[in-house]
Design an enzyme around this catalytic site. Structure first.
Site, short mmCIF file in Angstrom:
data_model
loop_
_atom_site.label_atom_id
_atom_site.label_comp_id
_atom_site.label_asym_id
_atom_site.label_seq_id
_atom_site.Cartn_x
_atom_site.Cartn_y
_atom_site.Cartn_z
N CYS A 158 74.36 72.20 18.82
CA CYS A 158 73.08 71.60 18.97
C CYS A 158 72.66 71.28 17.48
CB CYS A 158 72.19 72.47 19.46
SG CYS A 158 70.80 71.57 20.09
N CYS A 180 73.38 68.50 23.09
CA CYS A 180 72.25 67.32 22.75
C CYS A 180 73.13 66.23 22.23
CB CYS A 180 71.16 67.93 21.62
SG CYS A 180 71.78 68.02 20.08
N CYS A 197 78.68 65.59 15.45
CA CYS A 197 79.89 66.42 15.17
C CYS A 197 81.21 65.82 14.73
CB CYS A 197 80.13 67.12 16.55
SG CYS A 197 81.28 68.49 16.68
#
Length: 142
Positions: A10, A83, A90
């Site tokens: 997250c 999220c 990422c």
């Protein structure tokens, strides 16, 4: 037995990913090695601790961790972003097994009365719990 590693990711690792880590550990900790991290780690939200305690799970000793703790150092069978921001930001994980995207509302972002904030945390906790249970069932791990 080598258990597959799961990383819940997250933005802050303060609520959603912390709850997901604890809930997967509760339901299948004997079958998975479970971790969580954040792109910009903060402090575990006290409401996350409170609503998890309500379902018999103590996360008061869990700590927020940064992604750099794992990136390039630990192989994960599953990376689950919880999220949209984490999904978009990422980086690529070398040797990653599967990457999944389970978007949940950020209960900490809700700006309302305290009772309503707490209810948002409960709602998100229950959504995460339901998604984890469904995933385990899909994999024949229930």
């Amino acid at each position: 037995m080598n258990r597959p590693r799961v990383l819940f990711l997250c933005t802050g690792n303060t609520a959603r990913s912390q709850m997901a880590e604890a809930l997967l550990r509760k339901h299948a900790g004997d079958r998975f090695e479970v971790h969580s991290a954040g792109l910009e780690p903060g402090e575990v939200h006290p409401y996350a601790v409170q609503v998890m305690r309500e379902v018999g799970v103590d996360i008061s000793q869990q700590r927020s961790k940064g992604l750099e703790l794992y990136l390039g150092k630990t192989h994960f069978g599953y990376l689950i972003t919880v999220c949209s921001e984490a999904e978009q930001r990422c980086p690529t994980f070398p040797g990653l097994g599967s990457r999944l995207f389970w978007p949940f509302e950020d209960p900490a972002a809700f700006a309302g009365p305290e009772a309503e904030k707490l209810e948002r945390f409960r709602t998100v906790r229950d959504q995460i719990d339901g998604r984890i249970r469904a995933w385990l069932e899909e994999m024949g791990q229930d």
